[in-house]
Design an enzyme around this catalytic site. Sequence first.
Site, PDB file in Angstrom:
ATOM      1  N   ASP A 218       0.886  -1.146  -0.154  1.00 30.52           N
ATOM      2  CA  ASP A 218       0.208   0.028  -0.094  1.00 30.52           C
ATOM      3  C   ASP A 218       0.854   1.226   0.049  1.00 30.52           C
ATOM      4  O   ASP A 218       0.708   2.220  -0.580  1.00 30.52           O
ATOM      5  CB  ASP A 218      -0.916  -0.018   1.107  1.00 30.52           C
ATOM      6  CG  ASP A 218      -2.250   0.676   1.042  1.00 30.52           C
ATOM      7  OD1 ASP A 218      -2.675   0.557  -0.302  1.00 30.52           O
ATOM      8  OD2 ASP A 218      -2.753   1.821   1.709  1.00 30.52           O
TER       9      ASP A 218
ATOM     10  N   GLU B 163      -0.264  10.461   5.037  1.00 31.43           N
ATOM     11  CA  GLU B 163      -0.405   9.073   4.854  1.00 31.43           C
ATOM     12  C   GLU B 163       1.112   8.437   4.841  1.00 31.43           C
ATOM     13  O   GLU B 163       1.421   7.730   5.273  1.00 31.43           O
ATOM     14  CB  GLU B 163      -1.347   8.820   3.658  1.00 31.43           C
ATOM     15  CG  GLU B 163      -2.068   7.482   3.926  1.00 31.43           C
ATOM     16  CD  GLU B 163      -3.187   7.462   2.995  1.00 31.43           C
ATOM     17  OE1 GLU B 163      -4.241   8.335   3.388  1.00 31.43           O
ATOM     18  OE2 GLU B 163      -3.201   6.609   2.032  1.00 31.43           O
TER      19      GLU B 163
ATOM     20  N   GLU C  24     -11.295   5.934  -2.466  1.00 32.98           N
ATOM     21  CA  GLU C  24     -11.211   6.356  -1.111  1.00 32.98           C
ATOM     22  C   GLU C  24     -12.240   5.527  -0.217  1.00 32.98           C
ATOM     23  O   GLU C  24     -11.956   5.039   1.047  1.00 32.98           O
ATOM     24  CB  GLU C  24     -11.325   7.606  -0.519  1.00 32.98           C
ATOM     25  CG  GLU C  24     -10.220   8.684  -1.543  1.00 32.98           C
ATOM     26  CD  GLU C  24      -8.857   8.524  -0.663  1.00 32.98           C
ATOM     27  OE1 GLU C  24      -8.355   7.433  -0.465  1.00 32.98           O
ATOM     28  OE2 GLU C  24      -8.317   9.563  -0.444  1.00 32.98           O
TER      29      GLU C  24
ATOM     30  N   GLU D  43      -9.584  -3.145  -6.498  1.00 26.69           N
ATOM     31  CA  GLU D  43      -9.106  -3.063  -5.134  1.00 26.69           C
ATOM     32  C   GLU D  43      -9.504  -4.628  -4.537  1.00 26.69           C
ATOM     33  O   GLU D  43      -8.969  -5.086  -3.827  1.00 26.69           O
ATOM     34  CB  GLU D  43     -10.585  -2.156  -4.499  1.00 26.69           C
ATOM     35  CG  GLU D  43     -10.316  -0.919  -4.739  1.00 26.69           C
ATOM     36  CD  GLU D  43      -9.171  -0.196  -3.834  1.00 26.69           C
ATOM     37  OE1 GLU D  43      -8.707  -0.918  -2.979  1.00 26.69           O
ATOM     38  OE2 GLU D  43      -8.852   0.902  -4.024  1.00 26.69           O
TER      39      GLU D  43
HETATM   40  C1  HMH Z   1      -5.089   0.196  -2.786  1.00 33.81           C
HETATM   41  N1  HMH Z   1      -7.052   1.884  -2.248  1.00 33.81           N
HETATM   42  C2  HMH Z   1      -5.791   1.207  -2.045  1.00 33.81           C
HETATM   43  N2  HMH Z   1      -4.875   2.071  -1.007  1.00 33.81           N
HETATM   44  C3  HMH Z   1      -5.302   2.904  -0.358  1.00 33.81           C
HETATM   45  N3  HMH Z   1      -4.424   3.600   0.558  1.00 33.81           N
HETATM   46  C4  HMH Z   1      -6.558   3.612  -0.614  1.00 33.81           C
HETATM   47  C5  HMH Z   1      -7.443   2.840  -1.652  1.00 33.81           C
HETATM   48  C6  HMH Z   1      -7.373   4.661   0.184  1.00 33.81           C
HETATM   49  O1  HMH Z   1      -6.113   5.916   0.221  1.00 33.81           O
END
Ligand code: HMH
Length: 245
Positions: free
Chosen positions: A46, A85, A164, A234
């Site tokens: 991520d 983040e 999001e 996703e």
């Molecule tokens: C794969 N989708 C993914 N990572 C994230 N951090 C978000 C959405 C949300 O910001």
Amino acid sequence: GVEASTTAAWIERHRQMYERARHPFTVSIRDGTIDLSIFKRWLSQDYLFVREFFTFVASVLLKCCKQDSSDMEIILGGVASLSDELSWFKNEAAKWGIDLQVFHRSNLIWSTTGSSLSNISKIFPTIACLKTITDISLIVRFLQSFTEPEISYAVAVTTFWIIETVYQDSFGFCIEEGNKTPPELLGTCQRWGSAEFKQYCQSLQRIADRSLANAPADAVKSAEEAFIRVLELEIGFWEMSPSQS
Ligand code: HMH
């Protein structure tokens, strides 16, 4: 005024897929059965995603400036939260003893040379690393296609909203009543599951609905296709972090 929400209708129409995006990976966080090595893998993946996500969000911001600058504050808030983040990922990785640089360097070479898989594997023989990078490039390439100037603000901002929202929904579930989320993972779940992040997603949803209400039919169709594709991607992203080791 009270207008029907196009995006809420899409969630209803594609409910099965929307629910699949609340994946066994996050459910296993909530029920406390998560394998921490899988969690760590998700974290490095991520981190890479978020680095690439900046380009997409910057393009949404650009489209917003050109089209409807009244949304500027919300979109800028999104940029700020991404910046936050990235620092969070670095801290979290240090806490878990994860080397983010290995992933980042491999990804850099991958994306700047566009090399073939065989070339890359000569440089980086770590299969796990390679797999991560190829998988991430699916969603990253998809998002890159939305940075083109021909893509309308309505389509881009709707895509932004659903990306999001998948995280908000999944991690929000991990901190809802009755959770057995391991204490060391609560911070992660709060990041996307907080009331504040939820409000931000709802603001994005209002923007998406208003933009779609004023968009031509073909743009609305493209936005719905993008909505579905984001859910698929996703789900694919979570699949990289199996719930069972
Ligand atoms: C794969 N989708 C993914 N990572 C994230 N951090 C978000 C959405 C949300 O910001």
